[in-house]
Design an enzyme around this catalytic site. Sequence first.
Site, PDB file in Angstrom:
ATOM      1  N   ARG A 197       0.872  -1.179   0.000  1.00  0.00           N
ATOM      2  CA  ARG A 197       0.000   0.000   0.000  1.00  0.00           C
ATOM      3  C   ARG A 197       0.903   1.221   0.000  1.00  0.00           C
ATOM      4  O   ARG A 197       1.595   1.497   0.978  1.00  0.00           O
ATOM      5  CB  ARG A 197      -0.911   0.006   1.228  1.00  0.00           C
ATOM      6  CG  ARG A 197      -1.908   1.173   1.261  1.00  0.00           C
ATOM      7  CD  ARG A 197      -2.801   1.067   2.486  1.00  0.00           C
ATOM      8  NE  ARG A 197      -3.859   2.055   2.464  1.00  0.00           N
ATOM      9  CZ  ARG A 197      -3.763   3.280   2.980  1.00  0.00           C
ATOM     10  NH1 ARG A 197      -2.623   3.664   3.554  1.00  0.00           N
ATOM     11  NH2 ARG A 197      -4.781   4.117   2.931  1.00  0.00           N
ATOM     12  N   SER A 203     -12.149  -3.518   0.922  1.00  0.00           N
ATOM     13  CA  SER A 203     -12.399  -2.994   2.257  1.00  0.00           C
ATOM     14  C   SER A 203     -13.897  -2.787   2.452  1.00  0.00           C
ATOM     15  O   SER A 203     -14.579  -2.286   1.546  1.00  0.00           O
ATOM     16  CB  SER A 203     -11.681  -1.654   2.451  1.00  0.00           C
ATOM     17  OG  SER A 203     -10.293  -1.801   2.313  1.00  0.00           O
ATOM     18  N   LYS A 233      -6.029   5.303   8.591  1.00  0.00           N
ATOM     19  CA  LYS A 233      -7.292   5.811   8.033  1.00  0.00           C
ATOM     20  C   LYS A 233      -7.760   7.001   8.870  1.00  0.00           C
ATOM     21  O   LYS A 233      -8.760   6.922   9.590  1.00  0.00           O
ATOM     22  CB  LYS A 233      -8.352   4.704   8.034  1.00  0.00           C
ATOM     23  CG  LYS A 233      -8.047   3.529   7.116  1.00  0.00           C
ATOM     24  CD  LYS A 233      -8.225   3.892   5.652  1.00  0.00           C
ATOM     25  CE  LYS A 233      -8.027   2.682   4.745  1.00  0.00           C
ATOM     26  NZ  LYS A 233      -8.199   3.025   3.319  1.00  0.00           N
TER      27      LYS A 233
END
Length: 287
Positions: A41, A110, A139
Amino acid sequence: MKRLDDCKLYVITGEAYHPGRELLEVMEAAIRGGADIVQLRDKTSTGAALLAKAKALRALTRRWGALFIVNDDLEVALEAEADGVHLGQDDLAIGEARRLAGSRLLIGISTHNLAQALEAERAGADYIGVGPVYPTPTKPGRAPVTTSYVAEAAARIRIPFFAIGGISPETADDVLAAGARRLCAVSAVTGSADPADVCRALKRRIAEWEARDAGGEPGAEDVRVTVNGRDVATRSGTLRELAESLGLASLRVMAERNGEAVPRADWAQVAIRGGDRIEFVHFVGGG
Protein backbone atom coordinates in the site's frame (compact mmCIF):
# COMPACT_ATOMS: atom_id res chain seq x y z
CA MET A 1 2.34 -20.82 -2.32
CA LYS A 2 -0.29 -20.54 0.39
CA ARG A 3 -4.01 -20.97 -0.12
CA LEU A 4 -6.11 -17.97 0.93
CA ASP A 5 -8.22 -20.17 3.23
CA ASP A 6 -5.08 -21.08 5.18
CA CYS A 7 -3.99 -17.47 5.69
CA LYS A 8 -4.51 -15.96 9.13
CA LEU A 9 -2.24 -12.92 9.36
CA TYR A 10 -2.16 -10.15 6.76
CA VAL A 11 0.41 -7.34 6.99
CA ILE A 12 0.25 -4.12 4.99
CA THR A 13 3.30 -2.02 4.21
CA GLY A 14 3.68 1.27 6.04
CA GLU A 15 6.97 2.89 5.19
CA ALA A 16 6.12 6.02 7.19
CA TYR A 17 6.26 3.89 10.35
CA HIS A 18 9.85 2.71 9.89
CA PRO A 19 12.05 5.62 8.74
CA GLY A 20 15.64 4.54 8.31
CA ARG A 21 14.77 0.90 7.68
CA GLU A 22 14.33 -0.64 4.25
CA LEU A 23 10.91 -1.83 3.10
CA LEU A 24 12.12 -5.32 2.26
CA GLU A 25 13.93 -5.67 5.58
CA VAL A 26 10.78 -4.88 7.56
CA MET A 27 8.45 -7.03 5.46
CA GLU A 28 10.82 -10.00 5.46
CA ALA A 29 10.90 -9.81 9.26
CA ALA A 30 7.08 -9.81 9.27
CA ILE A 31 7.00 -12.90 7.06
CA ARG A 32 9.57 -14.63 9.24
CA GLY A 33 7.30 -13.97 12.20
CA GLY A 34 4.31 -15.55 10.50
CA ALA A 35 2.70 -13.05 8.12
CA ASP A 36 0.84 -15.10 5.50
CA ILE A 37 -0.08 -12.20 3.22
CA VAL A 38 1.79 -9.00 2.41
CA GLN A 39 0.06 -6.05 0.77
CA LEU A 40 1.87 -3.18 -0.91
CA ARG A 41 0.00 0.00 0.00
CA ASP A 42 1.81 3.09 -1.26
CA LYS A 43 -0.16 6.27 -1.92
CA THR A 44 2.87 8.36 -2.93
CA SER A 45 4.92 6.30 -5.41
CA THR A 46 3.77 6.09 -9.01
CA GLY A 47 4.82 4.55 -12.29
CA ALA A 48 8.16 2.80 -12.41
CA ALA A 49 8.89 3.39 -8.71
CA LEU A 50 5.68 1.70 -7.61
CA LEU A 51 6.20 -1.18 -10.01
CA ALA A 52 9.77 -1.67 -8.79
CA LYS A 53 8.54 -1.98 -5.19
CA ALA A 54 5.85 -4.40 -6.28
CA LYS A 55 8.31 -6.60 -8.14
CA ALA A 56 10.74 -6.60 -5.21
CA LEU A 57 7.98 -7.62 -2.79
CA ARG A 58 6.77 -10.23 -5.27
CA ALA A 59 10.23 -11.80 -5.30
CA LEU A 60 10.42 -11.69 -1.49
CA THR A 61 6.99 -13.24 -0.92
CA ARG A 62 7.56 -15.89 -3.55
CA ARG A 63 10.79 -16.89 -1.82
CA TRP A 64 8.99 -17.31 1.50
CA GLY A 65 5.76 -18.78 0.12
CA ALA A 66 3.56 -15.87 1.25
CA LEU A 67 0.77 -14.31 -0.80
CA PHE A 68 1.34 -10.86 -2.30
CA ILE A 69 -1.42 -8.28 -2.82
CA VAL A 70 -1.25 -4.84 -4.43
CA ASN A 71 -3.51 -2.09 -3.12
CA ASP A 72 -5.76 -0.31 -5.63
CA ASP A 73 -3.66 -0.69 -8.79
CA LEU A 74 -4.85 -3.60 -10.92
CA GLU A 75 -2.33 -2.95 -13.69
CA VAL A 76 0.63 -3.03 -11.29
CA ALA A 77 -0.76 -6.17 -9.67
CA LEU A 78 -0.88 -7.91 -13.04
CA GLU A 79 2.49 -6.66 -14.25
CA ALA A 80 4.22 -7.62 -11.00
CA GLU A 81 2.56 -11.06 -11.09
CA ALA A 82 0.94 -10.45 -7.71
CA ASP A 83 -1.49 -12.96 -6.24
CA GLY A 84 -4.20 -10.37 -5.87
CA VAL A 85 -5.45 -6.81 -5.77
CA HIS A 86 -7.18 -5.03 -2.90
CA LEU A 87 -9.85 -2.47 -3.68
CA GLY A 88 -11.51 0.31 -1.72
CA GLN A 89 -15.19 1.16 -1.82
CA ASP A 90 -14.48 4.00 -4.27
CA ASP A 91 -12.12 2.03 -6.51
CA LEU A 92 -12.79 -0.19 -9.50
CA ALA A 93 -15.92 -2.34 -9.09
CA ILE A 94 -15.35 -5.98 -8.21
CA GLY A 95 -17.09 -7.17 -11.38
CA GLU A 96 -14.95 -4.97 -13.61
CA ALA A 97 -11.78 -6.05 -11.81
CA ARG A 98 -12.76 -9.69 -12.33
CA ARG A 99 -13.44 -9.05 -16.01
CA LEU A 100 -9.99 -7.54 -16.47
CA ALA A 101 -8.04 -9.96 -14.29
CA GLY A 102 -9.97 -13.17 -14.86
CA SER A 103 -8.80 -15.90 -12.55
CA ARG A 104 -5.25 -14.53 -12.37
CA LEU A 105 -5.86 -12.44 -9.25
CA LEU A 106 -7.56 -12.77 -5.92
CA ILE A 107 -9.81 -9.77 -5.35
CA GLY A 108 -10.29 -8.28 -1.91
CA ILE A 109 -12.17 -5.18 -0.83
CA SER A 110 -12.40 -2.99 2.26
CA THR A 111 -15.81 -2.91 3.95
CA HIS A 112 -17.10 -0.73 6.76
CA ASN A 113 -20.55 -2.18 7.41
CA LEU A 114 -22.49 -5.37 6.90
CA ALA A 115 -24.32 -4.15 3.78
CA GLN A 116 -20.99 -3.55 2.03
CA ALA A 117 -19.72 -6.95 3.15
CA LEU A 118 -22.77 -8.78 1.85
CA GLU A 119 -22.58 -6.91 -1.46
CA ALA A 120 -18.88 -7.78 -1.81
CA GLU A 121 -19.67 -11.43 -1.22
CA ARG A 122 -22.47 -11.36 -3.81
CA ALA A 123 -20.19 -9.59 -6.32
CA GLY A 124 -17.57 -12.34 -6.10
CA ALA A 125 -14.89 -10.94 -3.81
CA ASP A 126 -12.43 -13.58 -2.60
CA TYR A 127 -12.04 -11.91 0.80
CA ILE A 128 -12.93 -8.68 2.59
CA GLY A 129 -11.36 -6.37 5.12
CA VAL A 130 -13.58 -5.53 8.10
CA GLY A 131 -12.74 -2.24 9.72
CA PRO A 132 -11.29 -0.04 10.91
CA VAL A 133 -12.15 -1.76 14.17
CA TYR A 134 -10.32 0.89 16.22
CA PRO A 135 -9.09 4.40 15.39
CA THR A 136 -5.95 4.18 13.29
CA PRO A 137 -3.55 6.69 11.73
CA THR A 138 -3.68 4.64 8.54
CA LYS A 139 -7.29 5.81 8.03
CA PRO A 140 -7.41 9.27 9.64
CA GLY A 141 -10.89 10.68 10.09
CA ARG A 142 -12.72 7.40 9.51
CA ALA A 143 -14.97 6.39 12.40
CA PRO A 144 -14.13 2.97 13.86
CA VAL A 145 -16.65 0.23 13.16
CA THR A 146 -15.97 -1.37 16.59
CA THR A 147 -16.12 -5.08 17.36
CA SER A 148 -19.88 -5.07 16.79
CA TYR A 149 -19.30 -5.12 13.01
CA VAL A 150 -16.71 -7.88 13.48
CA ALA A 151 -19.39 -9.94 15.25
CA GLU A 152 -21.87 -9.26 12.44
CA ALA A 153 -19.35 -10.32 9.80
CA ALA A 154 -18.50 -13.49 11.73
CA ALA A 155 -22.19 -14.41 11.87
CA ARG A 156 -23.16 -13.55 8.28
CA ILE A 157 -20.13 -13.61 5.96
CA ARG A 158 -18.92 -16.90 4.48
CA ILE A 159 -15.84 -15.76 2.54
CA PRO A 160 -12.63 -15.08 4.49
CA PHE A 161 -12.54 -11.74 6.29
CA PHE A 162 -9.64 -9.95 7.96
CA ALA A 163 -10.29 -7.58 10.86
CA ILE A 164 -8.21 -4.43 10.37
CA GLY A 165 -7.65 -1.10 12.06
CA GLY A 166 -5.76 -0.71 15.31
CA ILE A 167 -4.95 -4.42 15.45
CA SER A 168 -2.09 -5.23 17.82
CA PRO A 169 -1.22 -7.91 20.38
CA GLU A 170 -2.95 -5.69 22.96
CA THR A 171 -6.26 -5.44 21.05
CA ALA A 172 -6.28 -8.83 19.32
CA ASP A 173 -8.12 -10.78 22.02
CA ASP A 174 -11.17 -8.48 21.95
CA VAL A 175 -11.35 -8.73 18.16
CA LEU A 176 -10.96 -12.51 18.23
CA ALA A 177 -13.56 -12.78 20.98
CA ALA A 178 -15.98 -10.99 18.62
CA GLY A 179 -15.52 -13.79 16.09
CA ALA A 180 -12.60 -12.82 13.84
CA ARG A 181 -10.12 -15.58 13.08
CA ARG A 182 -8.00 -13.57 10.66
CA LEU A 183 -6.21 -10.34 11.50
CA CYS A 184 -4.60 -7.57 9.47
CA ALA A 185 -2.03 -5.20 10.95
CA VAL A 186 -0.08 -2.20 9.72
CA SER A 187 1.59 0.12 12.23
CA ALA A 188 1.76 -2.41 15.07
CA VAL A 189 4.03 -4.55 12.87
CA THR A 190 5.82 -2.13 10.57
CA GLY A 191 6.39 0.42 13.33
CA SER A 192 7.83 -2.13 15.73
CA ALA A 193 11.54 -2.53 16.37
CA ASP A 194 10.86 -6.28 16.07
CA PRO A 195 8.18 -6.93 13.41
CA ALA A 196 8.73 -10.68 13.60
CA ASP A 197 7.99 -10.75 17.32
CA VAL A 198 4.73 -8.83 16.87
CA CYS A 199 3.65 -11.23 14.12
CA ARG A 200 4.46 -14.23 16.29
CA ALA A 201 2.38 -12.75 19.11
CA LEU A 202 -0.60 -12.18 16.78
CA LYS A 203 -0.36 -15.69 15.33
CA ARG A 204 -0.27 -17.14 18.87
CA ARG A 205 -3.46 -15.25 19.75
CA ILE A 206 -5.20 -16.59 16.65
CA ALA A 207 -4.03 -20.15 17.34
CA GLU A 208 -5.27 -19.93 20.92
CA TRP A 209 -8.77 -18.90 19.86
CA GLU A 210 -8.88 -21.55 17.14
CA ALA A 211 -7.88 -24.14 19.73
CA ARG A 212 -10.79 -22.98 21.90
CA ASP A 213 -13.12 -23.37 18.92
CA ALA A 214 -11.96 -26.97 18.59
CA GLY A 215 -12.46 -27.62 22.29
CA GLY A 216 -8.74 -27.92 22.98
CA GLU A 217 -6.30 -26.04 25.10
CA PRO A 218 -5.07 -22.66 23.85
CA GLY A 219 -1.79 -23.01 22.01
CA ALA A 220 -2.12 -26.81 21.68
CA GLU A 221 -2.33 -26.81 17.90
CA ASP A 222 -0.19 -29.24 15.91
CA VAL A 223 1.38 -28.17 12.63
CA ARG A 224 2.31 -30.77 10.04
CA VAL A 225 5.66 -30.35 8.28
CA THR A 226 8.04 -32.55 6.33
CA VAL A 227 11.38 -33.11 8.06
CA ASN A 228 14.04 -34.92 6.00
CA GLY A 229 11.29 -36.49 3.89
CA ARG A 230 9.18 -37.61 6.85
CA ASP A 231 5.76 -36.22 7.82
CA VAL A 232 5.97 -34.76 11.33
CA ALA A 233 3.30 -33.19 13.58
CA THR A 234 4.86 -30.49 15.76
CA ARG A 235 3.90 -27.68 18.10
CA SER A 236 7.20 -25.95 17.52
CA GLY A 237 6.81 -22.30 16.62
CA THR A 238 10.28 -21.72 15.21
CA LEU A 239 13.03 -23.63 13.45
CA ARG A 240 15.08 -23.58 16.65
CA GLU A 241 12.23 -25.07 18.69
CA LEU A 242 11.82 -27.79 16.05
CA ALA A 243 15.54 -28.60 16.17
CA GLU A 244 15.37 -28.78 19.96
CA SER A 245 12.33 -31.07 19.89
CA LEU A 246 14.22 -33.44 17.58
CA GLY A 247 17.38 -33.36 19.71
CA LEU A 248 19.37 -31.62 17.00
CA ALA A 249 19.99 -28.16 18.48
CA SER A 250 23.27 -29.12 20.12
CA LEU A 251 24.59 -31.04 17.11
CA ARG A 252 26.61 -29.74 14.17
CA VAL A 253 23.79 -29.53 11.65
CA MET A 254 22.79 -27.19 8.87
CA ALA A 255 19.15 -26.39 8.15
CA GLU A 256 17.13 -25.69 5.03
CA ARG A 257 13.54 -24.47 4.91
CA ASN A 258 11.68 -24.96 1.64
CA GLY A 259 14.96 -25.35 -0.22
CA GLU A 260 16.73 -22.31 1.25
CA ALA A 261 19.59 -22.50 3.74
CA VAL A 262 18.87 -20.85 7.09
CA PRO A 263 21.86 -19.65 9.14
CA ARG A 264 21.84 -21.06 12.67
CA ALA A 265 21.78 -17.50 14.05
CA ASP A 266 18.34 -17.04 12.43
CA TRP A 267 16.73 -20.29 13.62
CA ALA A 268 14.96 -18.62 16.55
CA GLN A 269 13.38 -16.05 14.20
CA VAL A 270 12.20 -18.38 11.43
CA ALA A 271 8.59 -19.41 11.99
CA ILE A 272 7.43 -22.96 11.27
CA ARG A 273 4.27 -23.21 9.16
CA GLY A 274 2.12 -26.06 8.02
CA GLY A 275 3.43 -27.63 4.82
CA ASP A 276 7.02 -26.47 5.31
CA ARG A 277 9.80 -28.74 4.00
CA ILE A 278 12.65 -28.83 6.51
CA GLU A 279 16.01 -30.50 5.98
CA PHE A 280 18.56 -30.93 8.75
CA VAL A 281 21.94 -31.99 7.41
CA HIS A 282 24.73 -33.19 9.67
CA PHE A 283 27.89 -31.21 9.01
CA VAL A 284 31.12 -33.12 8.80
CA GLY A 285 34.18 -30.87 8.92
CA GLY A 286 37.49 -31.68 7.28
CA GLY A 287 40.99 -31.20 8.63
